[in-house]
Design an enzyme around this catalytic site. Structure first.
Site, mmCIF file in Angstrom:
data_model
loop_
_atom_site.group_PDB
_atom_site.id
_atom_site.type_symbol
_atom_site.label_atom_id
_atom_site.label_comp_id
_atom_site.label_asym_id
_atom_site.label_seq_id
_atom_site.Cartn_x
_atom_site.Cartn_y
_atom_site.Cartn_z
ATOM 1 N N ASP A 19 0.878 -1.169 0.000
ATOM 2 C CA ASP A 19 0.000 0.000 0.000
ATOM 3 C C ASP A 19 0.915 1.218 0.000
ATOM 4 O OD1 ASP A 19 -2.225 1.658 0.199
ATOM 5 O OD2 ASP A 19 -2.255 1.544 2.390
ATOM 6 N N GLU A 79 -1.210 -1.231 -4.892
ATOM 7 C CA GLU A 79 -2.391 -0.404 -5.111
ATOM 8 C C GLU A 79 -2.078 0.649 -6.163
ATOM 9 O OE1 GLU A 79 -5.383 0.948 -1.960
ATOM 10 O OE2 GLU A 79 -4.170 2.735 -2.337
ATOM 11 N N ASP A 151 -2.618 0.751 7.227
ATOM 12 C CA ASP A 151 -1.823 0.591 6.003
ATOM 13 C C ASP A 151 -1.382 -0.857 5.816
ATOM 14 O OD1 ASP A 151 -1.693 3.413 5.110
ATOM 15 O OD2 ASP A 151 -0.620 3.687 6.994
#
EC number: 3.1.21.10
Length: 168
Positions: A19, A79, A151
């Site tokens: 992430d 991501e 996260d």
């Protein structure tokens, strides 16, 4: 003469989800195979906000390189860049550039997903809230509680999404 062992069960795979972020990058590594999904390691890589941009990017590169050497993932999920505020987006884009370079140096090509694709994969609803996604991660990995920090939970969700999309 030789024999070939054909098996319907794929070998175990270490999948790393990332992430991206400059201040905090989440990571989550899972082991996926015939026995299901198991967490290997998850957490965050942080860079001090008082450091210069080049120093922060170097820290991100060095810490991610060390993490890749330790975990030795077979696959990586990342991501896709999602636009928030312009200033935040630029910093995340710079961090993503370092992440992509570091992955390439380790001969890893990431599979990329939007936040909506990750939510859809885990909950069946592309606009699910963070709590629903974290609950799905905990359920899929048989965790006793919701993974933290956020996260790291997001990174685990990305790793699980890589596994869900392995044949698409």
């Amino acid at each position: 003469m030789f024999s070939v062992n054909v098996s319907d069960t794929p070998p175990e795979q270490r999948i790393l989800g990332l992430d991206p972020g400059l201040g905090t990058m989440g990571f989550g590594c899972i082991l996926a195979g015939s026995a299901g999904l198991k967490p290997v390691d998850y957490g965050v890589i942080s860079t001090p906000s008082q450091h210069s941009m080049p120093e922060r990017l170097q820290t991100l590169h060095e810490d991610l390189s060390q993490l890749l050497r330790q975990l030795r993932p077979h696959q990586v999920g990342l991501e896709k860049l999602f636009f928030y505020k312009m200033g935040n987006t630029i910093a995340i884009a710079q961090a993503r550039g370092v992440i992509l370079l570091t992955l390439a140096q380790h001969h890893l090509l990431p599979v990329e997903f939007t936040p909506a694709q990750v939510k859809q994969s885990l909950t069946g609803y592309g606009r699910a809230d963070k709590q629903a996604v974290q609950a799905a991660v905990a359920r899929e990995l048989n965790l006793p509680s919701l993974p933290r920090p956020d996260d790291a939970a997001d990174a685990l969700a990305i790793a699980i999404t890589v596994w869900h999309h392995r044949f698409s």
